[in-house]
Scaffold this motif. Structure first.
Motif, PDB file in Angstrom:
ATOM      1  N   LEU A 297      16.860  18.333 -24.048  1.00 16.02           N
ATOM      2  CA  LEU A 297      17.844  19.655 -24.056  1.00 16.02           C
ATOM      3  C   LEU A 297      16.996  20.512 -25.824  1.00 16.02           C
ATOM      4  CD1 LEU A 297      21.266  19.532 -23.397  1.00 16.02           C
ATOM      5  CD2 LEU A 297      19.814  20.934 -22.316  1.00 16.02           C
ATOM      6  N   PRO A 298      17.318  21.761 -25.619  1.00 16.01           N
ATOM      7  CA  PRO A 298      16.374  22.069 -27.314  1.00 16.01           C
ATOM      8  C   PRO A 298      17.545  22.000 -28.014  1.00 16.01           C
ATOM      9  CG  PRO A 298      15.521  23.891 -25.235  1.00 16.01           C
ATOM     10  CD  PRO A 298      16.292  22.199 -24.607  1.00 16.01           C
ATOM     11  N   LEU A 299      17.940  22.377 -29.590  1.00 15.87           N
ATOM     12  CA  LEU A 299      18.437  21.691 -30.346  1.00 15.87           C
ATOM     13  C   LEU A 299      19.373  23.178 -30.009  1.00 15.87           C
ATOM     14  CD1 LEU A 299      19.690  20.217 -32.494  1.00 15.87           C
ATOM     15  CD2 LEU A 299      18.637  21.624 -34.318  1.00 15.87           C
ATOM     16  N   ARG A 300      19.742  24.190 -29.546  1.00 13.67           N
ATOM     17  CA  ARG A 300      20.072  24.815 -29.802  1.00 13.67           C
ATOM     18  C   ARG A 300      21.620  24.703 -28.810  1.00 13.67           C
ATOM     19  NH1 ARG A 300      19.917  31.640 -27.057  1.00 13.67           N
ATOM     20  NH2 ARG A 300      22.737  31.559 -26.824  1.00 13.67           N
TER      21      ARG A 300
ATOM     22  N   ARG B 114      25.939  36.266 -37.392  1.00 14.57           N
ATOM     23  CA  ARG B 114      24.331  36.665 -36.010  1.00 14.57           C
ATOM     24  C   ARG B 114      24.416  35.401 -36.048  1.00 14.57           C
ATOM     25  NH1 ARG B 114      18.980  38.401 -39.651  1.00 14.57           N
ATOM     26  NH2 ARG B 114      18.743  37.375 -37.688  1.00 14.57           N
ATOM     27  N   ARG B 115      23.503  34.939 -34.986  1.00 16.93           N
ATOM     28  CA  ARG B 115      22.576  34.406 -34.631  1.00 16.93           C
ATOM     29  C   ARG B 115      21.428  34.031 -34.847  1.00 16.93           C
ATOM     30  NH1 ARG B 115      18.786  32.724 -31.290  1.00 16.93           N
ATOM     31  NH2 ARG B 115      18.541  30.615 -30.828  1.00 16.93           N
ATOM     32  N   LEU B 116      20.889  32.964 -35.471  1.00 18.45           N
ATOM     33  CA  LEU B 116      19.952  32.941 -36.136  1.00 18.45           C
ATOM     34  C   LEU B 116      19.544  31.161 -36.108  1.00 18.45           C
ATOM     35  CD1 LEU B 116      18.392  34.529 -39.027  1.00 18.45           C
ATOM     36  CD2 LEU B 116      18.960  31.949 -39.307  1.00 18.45           C
ATOM     37  N   ASP B 117      18.307  31.014 -35.765  1.00 12.81           N
ATOM     38  CA  ASP B 117      18.328  29.406 -35.951  1.00 12.81           C
ATOM     39  C   ASP B 117      17.085  29.404 -37.394  1.00 12.81           C
ATOM     40  OD1 ASP B 117      16.250  27.330 -35.784  1.00 12.81           O
ATOM     41  OD2 ASP B 117      15.812  27.290 -34.058  1.00 12.81           O
ATOM     42  N   VAL B 118      17.512  28.894 -38.272  1.00 12.78           N
ATOM     43  CA  VAL B 118      17.099  28.859 -39.245  1.00 12.78           C
ATOM     44  C   VAL B 118      15.807  28.153 -39.537  1.00 12.78           C
ATOM     45  CG1 VAL B 118      18.203  26.573 -40.348  1.00 12.78           C
ATOM     46  CG2 VAL B 118      17.984  28.569 -42.134  1.00 12.78           C
TER      47      VAL B 118
ATOM     48  N   VAL C 105      25.617  32.690 -40.391  1.00 18.32           N
ATOM     49  CA  VAL C 105      24.851  32.111 -38.885  1.00 18.32           C
ATOM     50  C   VAL C 105      25.176  30.810 -38.988  1.00 18.32           C
ATOM     51  CG1 VAL C 105      22.558  33.928 -40.017  1.00 18.32           C
ATOM     52  CG2 VAL C 105      22.440  31.447 -40.419  1.00 18.32           C
ATOM     53  N   ASP C 106      24.386  31.331 -37.190  1.00 16.72           N
ATOM     54  CA  ASP C 106      25.013  29.545 -36.384  1.00 16.72           C
ATOM     55  C   ASP C 106      23.689  30.075 -35.280  1.00 16.72           C
ATOM     56  OD1 ASP C 106      26.673  27.249 -36.711  1.00 16.72           O
ATOM     57  OD2 ASP C 106      25.825  27.606 -34.503  1.00 16.72           O
ATOM     58  N   ILE C 107      23.324  28.767 -34.651  1.00 13.45           N
ATOM     59  CA  ILE C 107      21.870  28.431 -33.931  1.00 13.45           C
ATOM     60  C   ILE C 107      23.194  28.670 -32.530  1.00 13.45           C
ATOM     61  CG2 ILE C 107      21.779  26.307 -33.035  1.00 13.45           C
ATOM     62  CD1 ILE C 107      18.991  26.404 -32.924  1.00 13.45           C
TER      63      ILE C 107
ATOM     64  N   LEU D 159      29.877  31.325 -32.912  1.00 17.14           N
ATOM     65  CA  LEU D 159      29.737  31.996 -33.442  1.00 17.14           C
ATOM     66  C   LEU D 159      31.218  33.160 -33.409  1.00 17.14           C
ATOM     67  CD1 LEU D 159      25.954  33.084 -33.527  1.00 17.14           C
ATOM     68  CD2 LEU D 159      27.920  33.296 -35.992  1.00 17.14           C
ATOM     69  N   ARG D 160      31.399  32.616 -31.300  1.00 18.60           N
ATOM     70  CA  ARG D 160      32.108  33.732 -31.216  1.00 18.60           C
ATOM     71  C   ARG D 160      33.628  33.612 -32.103  1.00 18.60           C
ATOM     72  NH1 ARG D 160      32.486  32.990 -25.051  1.00 18.60           N
ATOM     73  NH2 ARG D 160      30.128  33.168 -24.860  1.00 18.60           N
TER      74      ARG D 160
END
Ligand code: SAM
Length: 233
Positions: free
Chosen positions: A27-30, A116-120, A96-98, A103-104
């Motif tokens: 699975l992708p990390l997200r 906001r959603r962000l993949d650091v 921010v979080d992936i 986030l919700r």
């Protein structure tokens, strides 16, 4: 992190560890985090665990006096438990979080922060904007040091003059002989010692704290920091 010590579903996950390791490895990390937050709104018991509260207390002690009125970026904010502490100081917090699920939950509990959603690991950060950046237990989800150096450089670039980074990470038994054993899928892949070493290539310690299970450091790359004295390099 207290994943191994919490409720029934952690025990279930642990029993299914070999199968999970395979599935999570694909699975992708997200999506790993979306699954975690779908199972539980608070997978690490950040809002209730005394142990996590003590870790947050430690971080807040180190940040004391550096937050009110400042622009603060929290990376990997999860469901907002530490965000609430930051907002409570009067800081202007962007978190921010992936994971959209995380986030919700964070938004509903901490309406005064901007989320906001962000993949650091993959996305840029605004240049020179934040006086304080907080990144705890979020940078160990890779073992690619070049990728980590890229994140570090973007975080340093996102600091305003004199800005500081609060870096906190779980110790891994594999790195330190004490601390945490990686859970299913082998995450986190990097622990406090190795992540800190990458940041220390460009930054100095202003103040730090170490416990049996984690290490927290306040770091700067500037000679003229917002507040406090540089201790070592
Ligand atoms: C173990 S929790 C840490 C939460 C909080 N920072 C703390 O220390 O209590 C890790 C969080 O980082 C988020 N995360 C993981 N990888 C990320 C990435 N590449 N970019 C942004 N957030 C990420 C996860 O969704 C999760 O909410």
């Amino acid at each position: 992190m207290s994943l191994q010590r919490e409720g029934w579903w952690h025990r279930l996950l642990r029993a299914a560890r070999p199968l999970l390791a395979r599935v999570l490895g694909w699975l992708p990390l997200r999506w790993i985090f979306e699954v975690f937050y779908w199972f539980s709104g608070d997978p690490w018991a950040y809002w209730t665990s005394a142990r996590e509260r003590a870790r947050y207390d430690d971080a807040m002690r180190i940040l004391d006096g550096r937050l009110a009125g400042r622009r603060v970026l929290e990376v990997g904010c999860s469901n907002g438990a530490f965000t609430a502490r930051l907002v409570g100081t009067g800081a202007h917090v962007t978190a921010v979080d992936i994971s959209l699920m995380a986030l919700r939950r964070a938004r509903s509990r901490v309406p005064r922060a901007a989320f906001r959603r962000l993949d650091v690991f993959a996305e840029g950060l605004p240049e020179g904007l934040f006086e304080v950046i907080v990144a705890t237990d979020v940078l160990g989800y890779t073992d690619d040091l070049a990728l980590l150096r890229g994140v570090r450089d973007r975080m340093v670039g996102a600091l305003a003059d004199g800005g500081v980074i609060l870096l906190g990470n779980t110790k891994l038994r594999a790195e330190d002989g004490e601390g945490w054993d990686a859970f299913a899928s082998g995450y986190p892949k990097l622990g406090a010692t190795r992540i800190r070493a990458v940041f220390m290539e460009r930054m100095r310690v202003v103040e730090g704290s170490e416990a049996a299970s984690y290490r927290i450091d306040l770091l700067t790359s500037s000679s003229d920091i917002l507040q406090g004295t540089v201790l070592d390099s």
